[in-house]
Design a protein around this motif. Structure first.
Motif, PDB file in Angstrom:
ATOM      1  N   UNK A  57       0.834  -1.206   0.000  1.00 22.10           N
ATOM      2  CA  UNK A  57       0.000   0.000   0.000  1.00 22.10           C
ATOM      3  C   UNK A  57       0.866   1.252   0.000  1.00 22.10           C
ATOM      4  N   UNK A  58       1.939   1.219   0.754  1.00 23.94           N
ATOM      5  CA  UNK A  58       2.834   2.379   0.841  1.00 23.94           C
ATOM      6  C   UNK A  58       3.450   2.693  -0.519  1.00 23.94           C
ATOM      7  N   UNK A  59       3.840   1.664  -1.249  1.00 28.57           N
ATOM      8  CA  UNK A  59       4.419   1.857  -2.582  1.00 28.57           C
ATOM      9  C   UNK A  59       3.374   2.427  -3.551  1.00 28.57           C
ATOM     10  N   UNK A  60       2.153   1.914  -3.478  1.00 25.94           N
ATOM     11  CA  UNK A  60       1.097   2.401  -4.365  1.00 25.94           C
ATOM     12  C   UNK A  60       0.801   3.875  -4.108  1.00 25.94           C
ATOM     13  N   UNK A  61       0.798   4.252  -2.833  1.00 30.87           N
ATOM     14  CA  UNK A  61       0.539   5.646  -2.474  1.00 30.87           C
ATOM     15  C   UNK A  61       1.633   6.552  -3.036  1.00 30.87           C
ATOM     16  N   UNK A  62       2.892   6.100  -2.952  1.00 29.56           N
ATOM     17  CA  UNK A  62       4.027   6.880  -3.462  1.00 29.56           C
ATOM     18  C   UNK A  62       3.922   7.057  -4.976  1.00 29.56           C
ATOM     19  N   UNK A  63       3.518   5.999  -5.691  1.00 31.41           N
ATOM     20  CA  UNK A  63       3.368   6.060  -7.150  1.00 31.41           C
ATOM     21  C   UNK A  63       2.258   7.021  -7.549  1.00 31.41           C
ATOM     22  N   UNK A  64       1.118   6.929  -6.870  1.00 31.07           N
ATOM     23  CA  UNK A  64      -0.014   7.809  -7.176  1.00 31.07           C
ATOM     24  C   UNK A  64       0.342   9.271  -6.926  1.00 31.07           C
ATOM     25  N   UNK A  65       1.042   9.529  -5.832  1.00 25.53           N
ATOM     26  CA  UNK A  65       1.397  10.902  -5.474  1.00 25.53           C
ATOM     27  C   UNK A  65       2.298  11.541  -6.532  1.00 25.53           C
ATOM     28  N   UNK A  66       3.110  10.750  -7.177  1.00 28.76           N
ATOM     29  CA  UNK A  66       4.039  11.282  -8.193  1.00 28.76           C
ATOM     30  C   UNK A  66       3.358  11.499  -9.539  1.00 28.76           C
ATOM     31  N   UNK A  67       2.089  11.058  -9.656  1.00 31.84           N
ATOM     32  CA  UNK A  67       1.412  11.122 -10.953  1.00 31.84           C
ATOM     33  C   UNK A  67       0.529  12.360 -11.127  1.00 31.84           C
ATOM     34  N   UNK A  68       0.509  13.255 -10.163  1.00 31.08           N
ATOM     35  CA  UNK A  68      -0.322  14.453 -10.308  1.00 31.08           C
ATOM     36  C   UNK A  68       0.399  15.674  -9.730  1.00 31.08           C
TER      37      UNK A  68
END
Length: 429
Positions: free
Chosen positions: A194-205
């Protein structure tokens, strides 16, 4: 000569016949005096008198700067906005209301990140509850039962606004209980993923704009176009005229295209309506009434009578004030309300039981033991078939107090509904 057996039987039959005649004579005499009595028992009873009105809700949602209502937020660019506070949530001055993104995909990425963060927090909380003791497990049982009960009630009432979060809470509590009563589970891999997914999403906007509140208030996403129709300060200062209730109902909404929310700066709001004087009972300034908006499922809101205009054409204009505020109340505008204008309490008494004694006192006759007693009453409410009345403490003779008091009506008294020649002190066989 001793009487024979047949003679004894004959004497007995004659005696029985004489006794029957005597009883018949007494009964006939009693019925001739009082008639055949019909009685019933009384019990405490209350009834509310109510009236239906059509009114207009006025809130503090019209702060104007250079003629523009700054309480309303409008979308004036091509950005895609995502609210960051819940509908009906309080917000401080300069607090962030919404974030602007360049396109839908970036806005969606932000929303997904926020949802992922909530799930991560739930998992961390579940992991922290492993190895709970017996009392903690009992507490979880109680929490699960309460949550399920509240969820069922909400669904049956058609309220699905928080259904998803409530369901997630139930699932989390059940998982926690399973962990507490079985072998411990490892959540490390899930938390890491979950932590990795959150980091990826945050970098996409990228956040292009932040909409902040110019003052503290109560954020509501619903904008109906009536926010600037009535001046809140006028209502607050009682600058209202007869007929304004009907006038407000006939107002047309303003164009609020591209509006996505507004601020209500005061929890106090008002409800204005016209009504017939004959229905006004306890509509007096400073009096409290109970108000229900039945069409919306809002019931028994306590409101105080803020102002009442002078009567004209047998009508008055009334302003009610309320200090409660929530999402449902914040959406009220042109609404039909049921107002409980008076509550009557006492004993419910059949109208046929009421009479006046020789002194012109209104009351009922009560059977106490085998004595008929008169009980004075104070009638609170009349209907076609019954009254609501309270018992009164009253001397039989104000000048001669040795005559004592009339009977004071009380719960479970047996009252006479029908009879003739009723009189205080008569014996009832």
């Amino acid at each position: 000569m001793k009487p024979t057996k047949d003679t004894k039987i004959a004497i007995g039959l004659v005696a029985a016949f004489v006794l029957m005649l005597a009883l018949y004579g007494i009964n006939s005499l009693y019925n001739n005096r009082t008639g055949k009595l019909e009685t019933e028992y009384i019990f405490p009873y209350s009834e509310t008198q109510s009236v239906s009105v059509n009114g207009f809700a006025v809130r503090d949602e019209n702060i104007s700067v250079d003629g523009k209502n700054t309480s309303i937020f409008y979308k004036d660019d091509e950005l895609v906005y995502v609210p960051v506070i819940s509908d009906s949530e309080n917000i401080a001055k300069n607090g962030v209301i919404a974030l602007g993104f360049s396109d839908e995909s970036q806005a969606s990425a932000y929303i997904e990140e926020m949802e992922m963060r909530d799930k991560l927090e739930n998992i961390k909380e579940t992991a922290s509850k492993q190895g709970l003791n017996h009392s903690n497990v009992l507490f979880l049982n109680s929490q699960i039962a309460t949550s399920v009960s509240n969820f069922i009630k909400a669904v049956s009432n058609g309220d699905l606004s928080d259904s998803e979060s409530v369901a997630e809470n139930i699932t989390a509590n059940i998982t926690s209980r399973q962990s507490a009563t079985g072998e411990e589970l490892s959540y490390d891999d899930i938390i890491s993923d979950y932590t990795k997914q959150i980091k990826t999403l945050k970098s996409s906007y990228t956040i292009k704009k932040r909409i902040t509140s110019p003052y503290a208030g109560y954020f509501i996403s619903n904008v109906d176009g009536f926010e600037s129709s009535v001046n809140y300060k006028d209502i607050e200062k009682k600058n209202i005229n007869y007929g304004d209730g009907t006038k407000y109902i006939e107002l047309a909404p303003a164009d609020t295209k591209n509006a996505y929310g507004k601020l209500i700066t005061q929890h106090t709001w008002y409800y204005v309506f016209d009504m017939d004087v004959t229905d006004s009972s306890v509509i007096r300034t400073g009096y409290w009434v109970s108000v229900s908006f039945d069409d919306l499922g809002i019931r028994d809101i306590d409101m105080i009578v803020h102002d009442v205009t002078e009567e004209k054409n047998n009508k008055i204009t009334v302003t009610l004030k309320c200090t409660a505020m929530n999402e449902e109340l914040a959406k009220l505008r042109k609404e039909t309300a049921t107002i409980a204008v008076k509550k009557f309490s006492g004993y419910k008494i059949n109208s046929d039981a009421i009479s006046e004694n020789e002194d012109g006192i209104m009351g009922v006759y009560v059977i106490v033991g085998n004595i008929m007693k008169f009980a004075p009453i104070d009638i609170q409410y009349h209907s076609e078939s019954y009254v609501i009345a309270q018992g009164m403490t009253m001397l039989k003779d104000e000048e001669d107090k040795t005559k004592g008091y009339y009977h004071k009506l009380k719960q479970y008294d047996r009252i006479i509904v029908k009879g003739i020649n009723l009189e205080d002190g008569n014996i009832v066989s």
